[in-house]
Design a protein around this motif. Structure first.
Motif, PDB file in Angstrom:
ATOM      1  N   TYR A   1       0.832  -1.209   0.000  1.00 37.88           N
ATOM      2  CA  TYR A   1       0.000   0.000   0.000  1.00 37.88           C
ATOM      3  C   TYR A   1       0.862   1.254   0.000  1.00 37.88           C
ATOM      4  CZ  TYR A   1      -4.002  -2.923   1.221  1.00 37.88           C
ATOM      5  OH  TYR A   1      -4.995  -3.869   1.198  1.00 37.88           O
ATOM      6  N   LYS A   2       0.388   2.264  -0.712  1.00 36.00           N
ATOM      7  CA  LYS A   2       0.906   3.616  -0.495  1.00 36.00           C
ATOM      8  C   LYS A   2       0.338   4.086   0.834  1.00 36.00           C
ATOM      9  CE  LYS A   2       1.371   5.011  -5.338  1.00 36.00           C
ATOM     10  NZ  LYS A   2       0.950   5.988  -6.373  1.00 36.00           N
ATOM     11  N   ALA A   3       1.179   4.640   1.686  1.00 37.55           N
ATOM     12  CA  ALA A   3       0.743   4.942   3.048  1.00 37.55           C
ATOM     13  C   ALA A   3       1.057   6.376   3.444  1.00 37.55           C
ATOM     14  CB  ALA A   3       1.415   3.987   4.039  1.00 37.55           C
ATOM     15  N   LYS A   4       0.112   6.965   4.176  1.00 38.52           N
ATOM     16  CA  LYS A   4       0.322   8.267   4.809  1.00 38.52           C
ATOM     17  C   LYS A   4      -0.070   8.132   6.269  1.00 38.52           C
ATOM     18  CE  LYS A   4      -0.726  11.002   0.655  1.00 38.52           C
ATOM     19  NZ  LYS A   4      -1.656  12.001   0.058  1.00 38.52           N
TER      20      LYS A   4
ATOM     21  N   TYR B   1       0.285  13.658  15.491  1.00 44.05           N
ATOM     22  CA  TYR B   1       0.601  14.904  16.178  1.00 44.05           C
ATOM     23  C   TYR B   1       1.341  15.883  15.271  1.00 44.05           C
ATOM     24  CZ  TYR B   1      -0.881  12.479  20.402  1.00 44.05           C
ATOM     25  OH  TYR B   1      -1.613  11.786  21.334  1.00 44.05           O
ATOM     26  N   LYS B   2       0.743  16.159  14.084  1.00 45.62           N
ATOM     27  CA  LYS B   2       1.227  17.145  13.109  1.00 45.62           C
ATOM     28  C   LYS B   2       2.520  16.743  12.407  1.00 45.62           C
ATOM     29  CE  LYS B   2      -1.071  21.104  15.254  1.00 45.62           C
ATOM     30  NZ  LYS B   2      -0.910  22.469  15.789  1.00 45.62           N
ATOM     31  N   LYS B   3       2.997  15.516  12.641  1.00 45.42           N
ATOM     32  CA  LYS B   3       4.132  14.997  11.886  1.00 45.42           C
ATOM     33  C   LYS B   3       3.591  14.049  10.820  1.00 45.42           C
ATOM     34  CE  LYS B   3       7.763  15.375  15.384  1.00 45.42           C
ATOM     35  NZ  LYS B   3       8.819  14.644  16.131  1.00 45.42           N
ATOM     36  N   ASN B   4       4.094  14.202   9.592  1.00 49.71           N
ATOM     37  CA  ASN B   4       3.601  13.411   8.470  1.00 49.71           C
ATOM     38  C   ASN B   4       4.677  12.467   7.957  1.00 49.71           C
ATOM     39  OD1 ASN B   4       0.811  14.636   7.720  1.00 49.71           O
ATOM     40  ND2 ASN B   4       2.133  16.424   8.023  1.00 49.71           N
ATOM     41  N   PHE B   5       4.271  11.228   7.723  1.00 48.32           N
ATOM     42  CA  PHE B   5       5.169  10.218   7.198  1.00 48.32           C
ATOM     43  C   PHE B   5       4.494   9.572   5.987  1.00 48.32           C
ATOM     44  CE2 PHE B   5       5.848  10.642  11.714  1.00 48.32           C
ATOM     45  CZ  PHE B   5       7.228  10.684  11.848  1.00 48.32           C
ATOM     46  N   GLY B   6       5.216   9.514   4.883  1.00 49.15           N
ATOM     47  CA  GLY B   6       4.665   8.904   3.684  1.00 49.15           C
ATOM     48  C   GLY B   6       5.598   7.837   3.149  1.00 49.15           C
ATOM     49  N   GLY B   7       5.029   6.841   2.477  1.00 50.83           N
ATOM     50  CA  GLY B   7       5.872   5.794   1.922  1.00 50.83           C
ATOM     51  C   GLY B   7       5.074   4.580   1.509  1.00 50.83           C
ATOM     52  N   ILE B   8       5.686   3.425   1.674  1.00 54.67           N
ATOM     53  CA  ILE B   8       5.103   2.144   1.270  1.00 54.67           C
ATOM     54  C   ILE B   8       4.937   1.264   2.505  1.00 54.67           C
ATOM     55  CG2 ILE B   8       5.360   0.116  -0.200  1.00 54.67           C
ATOM     56  CD1 ILE B   8       5.104   2.727  -1.748  1.00 54.67           C
ATOM     57  N   LEU B   9       3.736   0.716   2.666  1.00 55.37           N
ATOM     58  CA  LEU B   9       3.469  -0.213   3.761  1.00 55.37           C
ATOM     59  C   LEU B   9       3.257  -1.605   3.171  1.00 55.37           C
ATOM     60  CD1 LEU B   9       2.719  -0.145   7.001  1.00 55.37           C
ATOM     61  CD2 LEU B   9       0.489  -0.783   6.093  1.00 55.37           C
ATOM     62  N   ILE B  10       3.959  -2.574   3.715  1.00 51.37           N
ATOM     63  CA  ILE B  10       3.837  -3.967   3.266  1.00 51.37           C
ATOM     64  C   ILE B  10       3.361  -4.816   4.440  1.00 51.37           C
ATOM     65  CG2 ILE B  10       5.012  -5.960   2.267  1.00 51.37           C
ATOM     66  CD1 ILE B  10       7.128  -3.926   1.223  1.00 51.37           C
TER      67      ILE B  10
ATOM     68  N   THR C   1       8.168   1.680   4.893  1.00 51.55           N
ATOM     69  CA  THR C   1       9.404   2.278   4.410  1.00 51.55           C
ATOM     70  C   THR C   1       9.102   3.582   3.675  1.00 51.55           C
ATOM     71  OG1 THR C   1       9.436   1.280   2.190  1.00 51.55           O
ATOM     72  CG2 THR C   1      10.287  -0.064   4.006  1.00 51.55           C
ATOM     73  N   THR C   2      10.136   4.395   3.473  1.00 45.87           N
ATOM     74  CA  THR C   2      10.001   5.544   2.586  1.00 45.87           C
ATOM     75  C   THR C   2       9.949   5.020   1.153  1.00 45.87           C
ATOM     76  OG1 THR C   2      12.373   5.851   2.244  1.00 45.87           O
ATOM     77  CG2 THR C   2      11.395   6.926   4.180  1.00 45.87           C
ATOM     78  N   GLU C   3       9.624   5.897   0.196  1.00 48.33           N
ATOM     79  CA  GLU C   3       9.588   5.484  -1.212  1.00 48.33           C
ATOM     80  C   GLU C   3      10.974   5.120  -1.730  1.00 48.33           C
ATOM     81  OE1 GLU C   3       7.550   8.373  -3.524  1.00 48.33           O
ATOM     82  OE2 GLU C   3       5.603   7.986  -2.584  1.00 48.33           O
ATOM     83  N   PHE C   4      12.022   5.540  -0.994  1.00 49.36           N
ATOM     84  CA  PHE C   4      13.390   5.214  -1.390  1.00 49.36           C
ATOM     85  C   PHE C   4      13.911   3.972  -0.682  1.00 49.36           C
ATOM     86  CE2 PHE C   4      12.868   9.820  -1.930  1.00 49.36           C
ATOM     87  CZ  PHE C   4      13.170   9.943  -3.280  1.00 49.36           C
ATOM     88  N   GLY C   5      13.066   3.357   0.162  1.00 49.72           N
ATOM     89  CA  GLY C   5      13.444   2.089   0.780  1.00 49.72           C
ATOM     90  C   GLY C   5      13.984   2.174   2.188  1.00 49.72           C
TER      91      GLY C   5
ATOM     92  N   ILE D   1      -7.227  11.275  19.723  1.00 50.85           N
ATOM     93  CA  ILE D   1      -5.854  11.743  19.529  1.00 50.85           C
ATOM     94  C   ILE D   1      -5.657  12.099  18.060  1.00 50.85           C
ATOM     95  CG2 ILE D   1      -4.834  10.421  21.439  1.00 50.85           C
ATOM     96  CD1 ILE D   1      -3.926   8.400  19.344  1.00 50.85           C
ATOM     97  N   LYS D   2      -4.611  12.845  17.772  1.00 55.63           N
ATOM     98  CA  LYS D   2      -4.348  13.290  16.403  1.00 55.63           C
ATOM     99  C   LYS D   2      -3.464  12.269  15.695  1.00 55.63           C
ATOM    100  CE  LYS D   2      -4.936  18.186  17.489  1.00 55.63           C
ATOM    101  NZ  LYS D   2      -4.289  19.521  17.532  1.00 55.63           N
ATOM    102  N   LEU D   3      -4.096  11.164  15.272  1.00 57.49           N
ATOM    103  CA  LEU D   3      -3.380  10.131  14.547  1.00 57.49           C
ATOM    104  C   LEU D   3      -4.299   9.532  13.492  1.00 57.49           C
ATOM    105  CD1 LEU D   3      -0.979   7.468  16.029  1.00 57.49           C
ATOM    106  CD2 LEU D   3      -2.457   6.940  14.103  1.00 57.49           C
ATOM    107  N   THR D   4      -3.867   9.609  12.235  1.00 58.01           N
ATOM    108  CA  THR D   4      -4.621   9.001  11.139  1.00 58.01           C
ATOM    109  C   THR D   4      -3.662   8.191  10.274  1.00 58.01           C
ATOM    110  OG1 THR D   4      -4.331  10.937   9.699  1.00 58.01           O
ATOM    111  CG2 THR D   4      -6.331  10.854  11.044  1.00 58.01           C
ATOM    112  N   ILE D   5      -4.195   7.115   9.707  1.00 56.62           N
ATOM    113  CA  ILE D   5      -3.431   6.271   8.788  1.00 56.62           C
ATOM    114  C   ILE D   5      -4.285   6.065   7.541  1.00 56.62           C
ATOM    115  CG2 ILE D   5      -2.326   4.030   8.417  1.00 56.62           C
ATOM    116  CD1 ILE D   5      -2.011   3.812  11.470  1.00 56.62           C
ATOM    117  N   ASP D   6      -3.743   6.417   6.373  1.00 56.11           N
ATOM    118  CA  ASP D   6      -4.463   6.228   5.111  1.00 56.11           C
ATOM    119  C   ASP D   6      -3.632   5.320   4.210  1.00 56.11           C
ATOM    120  OD1 ASP D   6      -6.877   8.003   5.240  1.00 56.11           O
ATOM    121  OD2 ASP D   6      -5.320   9.486   5.668  1.00 56.11           O
TER     122      ASP D   6
END
Length: 208
Positions: A50-53, A57-66, A80-84, A196-201
């Motif tokens: 999955y592409k993941a976001k 708490y106002k910090k954003n992490f994007g990448g790939i979830l397996i 992981t990040t898109e760069f691995g 709490i301020k936590l979302t996963i897409d």
């Protein structure tokens, strides 16, 4: 008379505040089904990518979830990040949770506990049914989850899992929404915490 009315209003207010929104307006029905299933990560022959976001708490992490099933009751969850570069690496085996790795920005006990709970719900393939409710086009299965409850919302005719709501006795805590176009695979997953301020897409990775 005034005192009686005041007491009555207080009782109504207390009962209203303690009612659970999840089952509001639903009809409880008799059931024979002992377990409800989550099929979305149950096939050991599939790498669920999955592409993941993740926003915490106002910090954003994007990448790939397996997510990979590696045993009868064993799943590995790697982000992981898109760069691995690895952001976290978790393993679930029955009731056992192992943190193989997590980046410093996420390495807080509260965050790890929340991520553990969220992904445990995702990879848990079945749960014992406590009670069943009905709406116009859904059947809702109540299950126990430690000191909380999970409500599985299944589309009535297809029995496709559409949503899981995690609650206490009186409050909704986490909502997980699924969309799926093919059997047994979730196309999108949205996890939202109410307190709490936590979302996963998550969006299923499409090969070019």
């Amino acid at each position: 008379m005034i005192r009686f009315l005041a007491i009555s209003l207080l009782i109504i207010a207390v009962l209203t505040s303690c009612s659970l929104k999840t089952t509001e307006g639903l009809r409880q029905v008799h059931f024979n089904r002992m377990e409800v299933e989550n099929p979305y990560f149950s096939n050991a022959n599939i790498d669920y990518v999955y592409k993941a976001k993740i926003e915490v708490y106002k910090k954003n992490f994007g990448g790939i979830l397996i997510i990979k099933k590696i045993g009868p009751a064993n799943h590995r969850v790697v982000f992981t990040t898109e760069f691995g570069s690895k952001l976290f690496d978790f393993e679930f085996e029955g009731e056992t949770f192992t943190k193989h790795f997590i980046v410093e920005d996420l390495d807080k006990k509260l965050i790890i506990d929340i991520l553990q709970d969220d992904f445990r719900v995702l990879v848990n393939e079945s749960a014992k049914v406590l009670s069943v409710y009905e709406s116009k086009n859904q059947r809702i299965y109540k299950t126990e989850s430690n000191e909380r409850f999970n409500f599985y919302f299944l589309e009535d005719e297809s029995e496709k899992l559409e949503k899981i709501v995690n609650t206490t006795e009186s409050r909704e805590k986490v909502t997980i929404d699924f969309t799926s176009a093919e059997a047994g695979i979730a196309q999108t997953i949205a996890i939202k915490h109410n307190n709490i301020k936590l979302t996963i897409d998550l969006e299923k990775f499409k090969k070019e």
